[in-house]
Scaffold this motif. Structure first.
Motif, PDB file in Angstrom:
ATOM      1  N   CYS A  11     -20.058  -4.383   3.111  1.00  0.00           N
ATOM      2  CA  CYS A  11     -18.809  -4.970   3.562  1.00  0.00           C
ATOM      3  C   CYS A  11     -17.862  -5.724   2.322  1.00  0.00           C
ATOM      4  N   VAL A  12     -18.567  -5.772   1.193  1.00  0.00           N
ATOM      5  CA  VAL A  12     -17.654  -6.253   0.224  1.00  0.00           C
ATOM      6  C   VAL A  12     -16.934  -5.191  -0.354  1.00  0.00           C
ATOM      7  N   LEU A  13     -17.307  -4.025  -0.413  1.00  0.00           N
ATOM      8  CA  LEU A  13     -16.547  -2.734  -0.535  1.00  0.00           C
ATOM      9  C   LEU A  13     -15.581  -2.689   0.299  1.00  0.00           C
ATOM     10  N   LEU A  14     -15.684  -2.506   1.574  1.00  0.00           N
ATOM     11  CA  LEU A  14     -14.624  -2.523   2.744  1.00  0.00           C
ATOM     12  C   LEU A  14     -13.553  -3.452   2.487  1.00  0.00           C
ATOM     13  N   ILE A  15     -14.050  -4.790   2.271  1.00  0.00           N
ATOM     14  CA  ILE A  15     -12.948  -5.815   2.271  1.00  0.00           C
ATOM     15  C   ILE A  15     -12.177  -5.729   1.032  1.00  0.00           C
ATOM     16  N   SER A  16     -12.937  -5.684  -0.199  1.00  0.00           N
ATOM     17  CA  SER A  16     -12.134  -5.289  -1.381  1.00  0.00           C
ATOM     18  C   SER A  16     -10.900  -4.158  -1.435  1.00  0.00           C
ATOM     19  N   THR A  17     -11.450  -2.910  -0.779  1.00  0.00           N
ATOM     20  CA  THR A  17     -10.724  -1.830  -0.747  1.00  0.00           C
ATOM     21  C   THR A  17      -9.480  -2.003   0.133  1.00  0.00           C
ATOM     22  N   ALA A  18      -9.830  -2.798   1.291  1.00  0.00           N
ATOM     23  CA  ALA A  18      -8.679  -3.088   2.258  1.00  0.00           C
ATOM     24  C   ALA A  18      -7.529  -3.917   1.598  1.00  0.00           C
ATOM     25  N   VAL A  19      -8.127  -5.024   0.815  1.00  0.00           N
ATOM     26  CA  VAL A  19      -7.338  -6.044   0.365  1.00  0.00           C
ATOM     27  C   VAL A  19      -6.389  -5.165  -1.004  1.00  0.00           C
ATOM     28  N   VAL A  20      -7.021  -4.365  -1.673  1.00  0.00           N
ATOM     29  CA  VAL A  20      -6.474  -3.960  -2.639  1.00  0.00           C
ATOM     30  C   VAL A  20      -5.328  -2.883  -2.325  1.00  0.00           C
ATOM     31  N   ALA A  21      -5.720  -2.119  -1.344  1.00  0.00           N
ATOM     32  CA  ALA A  21      -4.750  -1.139  -0.456  1.00  0.00           C
ATOM     33  C   ALA A  21      -3.673  -2.068  -0.112  1.00  0.00           C
ATOM     34  N   LEU A  22      -3.851  -3.031   0.735  1.00  0.00           N
ATOM     35  CA  LEU A  22      -2.453  -3.940   1.172  1.00  0.00           C
ATOM     36  C   LEU A  22      -1.596  -4.451   0.089  1.00  0.00           C
ATOM     37  N   ILE A  23      -2.561  -4.837  -0.960  1.00  0.00           N
ATOM     38  CA  ILE A  23      -1.596  -5.335  -2.042  1.00  0.00           C
ATOM     39  C   ILE A  23      -0.718  -4.223  -2.615  1.00  0.00           C
ATOM     40  N   LEU A  24      -1.211  -3.123  -2.724  1.00  0.00           N
ATOM     41  CA  LEU A  24      -0.521  -1.799  -3.375  1.00  0.00           C
ATOM     42  C   LEU A  24       0.396  -1.421  -2.428  1.00  0.00           C
ATOM     43  N   ILE A  25       0.270  -1.390  -1.092  1.00  0.00           N
ATOM     44  CA  ILE A  25       1.044  -1.092  -0.011  1.00  0.00           C
ATOM     45  C   ILE A  25       2.258  -2.017   0.007  1.00  0.00           C
ATOM     46  N   CYS A  26       2.008  -3.215  -0.351  1.00  0.00           N
ATOM     47  CA  CYS A  26       3.132  -4.213  -0.244  1.00  0.00           C
ATOM     48  C   CYS A  26       4.057  -4.416  -1.304  1.00  0.00           C
ATOM     49  N   THR A  27       3.406  -4.021  -2.474  1.00  0.00           N
ATOM     50  CA  THR A  27       4.200  -4.018  -3.891  1.00  0.00           C
ATOM     51  C   THR A  27       5.191  -2.717  -3.705  1.00  0.00           C
ATOM     52  N   LEU A  28       4.509  -1.578  -3.348  1.00  0.00           N
ATOM     53  CA  LEU A  28       5.405  -0.435  -3.397  1.00  0.00           C
ATOM     54  C   LEU A  28       6.676  -0.701  -2.146  1.00  0.00           C
ATOM     55  N   THR A  29       6.327  -1.314  -1.019  1.00  0.00           N
ATOM     56  CA  THR A  29       7.352  -1.685  -0.214  1.00  0.00           C
ATOM     57  C   THR A  29       8.435  -2.427  -0.712  1.00  0.00           C
ATOM     58  N   TRP A  30       7.889  -3.375  -1.415  1.00  0.00           N
ATOM     59  CA  TRP A  30       8.654  -4.540  -2.228  1.00  0.00           C
ATOM     60  C   TRP A  30       9.726  -3.803  -3.074  1.00  0.00           C
ATOM     61  N   ASP A  31       9.227  -2.967  -4.023  1.00  0.00           N
ATOM     62  CA  ASP A  31      10.070  -1.942  -5.068  1.00  0.00           C
ATOM     63  C   ASP A  31      10.922  -1.395  -4.239  1.00  0.00           C
ATOM     64  N   VAL A  32      10.405  -0.442  -3.233  1.00  0.00           N
ATOM     65  CA  VAL A  32      11.464   0.317  -2.590  1.00  0.00           C
ATOM     66  C   VAL A  32      12.550  -0.344  -2.155  1.00  0.00           C
ATOM     67  N   SER A  33      12.315  -1.281  -1.264  1.00  0.00           N
ATOM     68  CA  SER A  33      13.420  -2.214  -0.753  1.00  0.00           C
ATOM     69  C   SER A  33      14.484  -2.900  -1.781  1.00  0.00           C
ATOM     70  N   ARG A  34      13.656  -3.167  -2.854  1.00  0.00           N
ATOM     71  CA  ARG A  34      14.559  -3.597  -3.917  1.00  0.00           C
ATOM     72  C   ARG A  34      15.499  -2.816  -4.535  1.00  0.00           C
ATOM     73  N   LYS A  35      15.016  -1.420  -4.639  1.00  0.00           N
ATOM     74  CA  LYS A  35      15.779  -0.633  -5.154  1.00  0.00           C
ATOM     75  C   LYS A  35      16.839   0.109  -4.278  1.00  0.00           C
ATOM     76  N   ALA A  36      16.507   0.168  -3.208  1.00  0.00           N
ATOM     77  CA  ALA A  36      17.442   0.167  -1.934  1.00  0.00           C
ATOM     78  C   ALA A  36      18.517  -0.625  -1.966  1.00  0.00           C
ATOM     79  N   THR A  37      18.387  -1.909  -2.107  1.00  0.00           N
ATOM     80  CA  THR A  37      19.050  -3.076  -1.950  1.00  0.00           C
ATOM     81  C   THR A  37      20.197  -2.944  -2.906  1.00  0.00           C
ATOM     82  N   TYR A  38      19.481  -2.539  -4.249  1.00  0.00           N
ATOM     83  CA  TYR A  38      20.462  -2.603  -5.541  1.00  0.00           C
ATOM     84  C   TYR A  38      21.402  -1.344  -5.248  1.00  0.00           C
TER      85      TYR A  38
END
Length: 107
Positions: A37-64
Motif C-alpha cells: 500500500c505504501v509503495l502504491l501510494i508513493s508511486t502514484a503521488v510521485v507519478a502525479l507530481i512528475l506529470i504535473c511538472t511536465l505539464t507545467w513546463d510544456v504549457s509554460r514553453k508553449a505560452t512563451y
C-alpha cells in the motif's frame, strides 16, 4: 533549468519523502499500511507530481513561444525578412557582395 528537470534529478529523494509522509500519516491516524500500500501510494503521488511538472513546463514553453510571435519586430528589406531579429542586431548588418568581375577574364 525546468521544474521537471529538478523533479527528475531529485526523484529518489522525493520518493523517500513521500514514503516518510505516508508513514507519519499512518502513525498520526493510528493506522497501519502494508508495504504494498505504501509503495502504491508513493508511486502514484510521485507519478502525479512528475506529470504535473511536465505539464507545467510544456504549457509554460508553449505560452512563451506563442507570446513571442510578434510581427512588429519583423524587418524586411529587398525581399529578405529578418524574423525576430532586431534592426540594430549584428545579424541584420550582414551585407553580401558579389566579387568584382574583371574584363576578359584577366585576374
Amino acid at each position: 533549468m525546468a521544474i521537471s528537470d529538478a523533479v527528475v534529478a531529485n526523484l529518489t529523494t522525493l520518493y523517500l519523502a513521500v514514503i516518510a509522509v505516508v508513514k507519519v500519516y499512518a502513525l498520526a491516524a493510528g493506522r497501519s499500511f502494508t508495504g504494498i500500500c505504501v509503495l502504491l501510494i508513493s508511486t502514484a503521488v510521485v507519478a502525479l507530481i512528475l506529470i504535473c511538472t511536465l505539464t507545467w513546463d510544456v504549457s509554460r514553453k508553449a505560452t512563451y513561444a506563442l507570446a513571442k510571435i510578434d510581427h512588429e519586430h519583423e524587418s524586411c528589406r529587398g525581399g529578405i525578412c529578418w524574423h525576430g531579429v532586431a534592426v540594430r542586431s549584428p545579424a541584420s548588418q550582414v551585407r553580401f557582395r558579389l566579387p568584382r568581375q574583371h574584363p576578359n577574364g584577366a585576374l
